[in-house]
Design a protein around this motif. Structure first.
Motif, PDB file in Angstrom:
ATOM      1  N   LEU A 231       0.832  -1.203   0.000  1.00 52.38           N
ATOM      2  CA  LEU A 231       0.000   0.000   0.000  1.00 52.38           C
ATOM      3  C   LEU A 231       0.862   1.247   0.000  1.00 52.38           C
ATOM      4  CD1 LEU A 231      -2.849  -0.978   2.502  1.00 52.38           C
ATOM      5  CD2 LEU A 231      -3.034  -0.730   0.032  1.00 52.38           C
TER       6      LEU A 231
ATOM      7  N   GLU B 218      -5.963  -5.322  -3.549  1.00 48.75           N
ATOM      8  CA  GLU B 218      -6.109  -4.607  -2.280  1.00 48.75           C
ATOM      9  C   GLU B 218      -7.361  -5.076  -1.543  1.00 48.75           C
ATOM     10  OE1 GLU B 218      -6.625   0.002  -0.692  1.00 48.75           O
ATOM     11  OE2 GLU B 218      -5.762  -0.390  -2.663  1.00 48.75           O
TER      12      GLU B 218
ATOM     13  N   TYR C 189      -7.698  -6.999   2.184  1.00 45.50           N
ATOM     14  CA  TYR C 189      -8.548  -6.564   3.298  1.00 45.50           C
ATOM     15  C   TYR C 189      -9.450  -7.703   3.753  1.00 45.50           C
ATOM     16  CZ  TYR C 189      -7.264  -1.724   2.139  1.00 45.50           C
ATOM     17  OH  TYR C 189      -6.584  -0.561   1.904  1.00 45.50           O
TER      18      TYR C 189
ATOM     19  N   ALA D 232      -8.768  -0.855   8.947  1.00 40.08           N
ATOM     20  CA  ALA D 232      -8.415   0.513   8.559  1.00 40.08           C
ATOM     21  C   ALA D 232      -7.291   1.058   9.434  1.00 40.08           C
ATOM     22  CB  ALA D 232      -9.654   1.408   8.656  1.00 40.08           C
TER      23      ALA D 232
ATOM     24  N   ARG E 107      -5.642   3.335   6.567  1.00 39.62           N
ATOM     25  CA  ARG E 107      -6.685   3.780   5.660  1.00 39.62           C
ATOM     26  C   ARG E 107      -7.906   4.193   6.485  1.00 39.62           C
ATOM     27  NH1 ARG E 107      -3.211   3.755   2.147  1.00 39.62           N
ATOM     28  NH2 ARG E 107      -3.373   2.762   0.108  1.00 39.62           N
ATOM     29  N   SER E 108      -8.816   4.950   5.865  1.00 37.87           N
ATOM     30  CA  SER E 108     -10.078   5.260   6.530  1.00 37.87           C
ATOM     31  C   SER E 108     -10.991   4.046   6.449  1.00 37.87           C
ATOM     32  CB  SER E 108     -10.750   6.463   5.869  1.00 37.87           C
ATOM     33  OG  SER E 108     -11.174   6.125   4.553  1.00 37.87           O
TER      34      SER E 108
ATOM     35  N   ALA F 238     -12.700   3.855   3.120  1.00 38.61           N
ATOM     36  CA  ALA F 238     -11.840   3.362   2.034  1.00 38.61           C
ATOM     37  C   ALA F 238     -11.807   1.840   2.024  1.00 38.61           C
ATOM     38  CB  ALA F 238     -10.426   3.923   2.176  1.00 38.61           C
TER      39      ALA F 238
END
Length: 287
Positions: free
Chosen positions: A119, A129, A133, A148, A153-154, A157
């Motif tokens: 990332l 990606e 996750y 996250a 990441r948020s 996202a």
């Protein structure tokens, strides 16, 4: 939070800092053939032209950033943690050795470290990606919030990335190939009809449509297009409170929870578990 999650969450920042600040005395020179691939590598697509560029760069300047490895299954063997493109380029060039930093990493941290490294380099395609996750969610019982936090990441996202996995395979293949961007994919995920998603994706590729144009087309289809059955389905959009309930239940139980609502106030709650120990833990929490 499950024991696996607790183990995975501890010390990741320290490990990353260890990689970034390792002194020259920690460097090893390792024969490329002694390095085995990372079994948790989230990246599967390596663009030939990008690899060619890296080969040319290493031929001129050498490997500027060491690979990261851990001890392998047998003496003299190593397992790659980060730097697969550099290793492939070194093998193509026939380098006798490559510089590497050796660190101690337990199995359960391999995926997270590999994901963070990719990332940071922006080297994963949108589907790779999203799959990474999902592996974190399913393998370690993470919630989306925890994923996250782990990868910087948020939450939105992560949630938007996971939605891409629900797209039809031809659309996902276009995302893998770079014919469509993640933004295109997120817009297409707003439709429920797979055939319509594929049609609109093909049109976007053919006509070079922007993400905003795709979003507008999706809104037109949702507002007035599609069959009566499709319009009824769109009116039954998933209420936002269900996602909030899923997050809260997942936080309390330490594993992924899905609420599937059906017609006439019916539905089901699906609680994930990954081994007998976690199953018994859930039974205790629910009893």
């Amino acid at each position: 939070m499950s024991e696996a999650t607790k183990r995975l969450g501890r010390g990741l920042d320290e490990l990353l800092a260890e990689i970034e600040t390792a002194p020259p005395s920690r460097l090893l020179e390792i024969v490329p053939e002694a390095i085995d691939p990372n079994p948790a590598q989230p990246r599967h697509n390596f663009a030939p032209e990008r690899l060619d560029e890296l080969v040319d760069s290493i031929a001129r300047h050498g490997i500027l950033q060491p690979l990261v490895v851990r001890d392998g299954a047998s003496p003299g063997r190593y397992e790659l943690i980060a730097g697969e493109r550099r290793l492939r380029a070194a093998r193509r060039l026939g380098l006798a050795t490559v510089p590497a930093i050796r660190i101690e990493v337990p199995d359960e941290r391999l995926l997270e470290l590999a994901l963070v490294e990719n990332l940071q380099r922006q080297s994963l395609d949108p589907i790779e990606e999203a799959h990474a996750y999902r592996r974190l969610l399913e393998s370690y019982g993470y919630t989306q919030d925890e994923v996250a936090q782990r990868v910087g990441r948020s939450r939105s996202a992560v949630a938007n990335a996971l939605r891409l996995l629900e797209l039809p395979e031809p659309v996902k293949e276009a995302l893998r190939a770079g014919k469509l961007t993640a933004g295109h994919g997120r817009a297409l995920a707003g439709l429920r009809d797979p055939a319509l998603q594929q049609t609109l994706a093909q049109r976007a590729i053919r006509d070079g449509m922007s993400v905003r144009e795709i979003e507008a087309a999706v809104q037109r289809h949702k507002g007035k297009g599609g069959s009566p059955r499709q319009r009824r389905r769109e009116r039954r959009e998933r209420p936002p409170y269900l996602e909030q309930l899923e997050t809260e239940l997942a936080r309390r139980l330490g594993t992924r929870v899905r609420i599937e609502q059906r017609a006439r106030a019916r539905g089901r709650i699906v609680i994930d578990f990954h081994d007998d120990e976690q199953f018994e833990h859930l039974l205790e929490r629910l009893s």
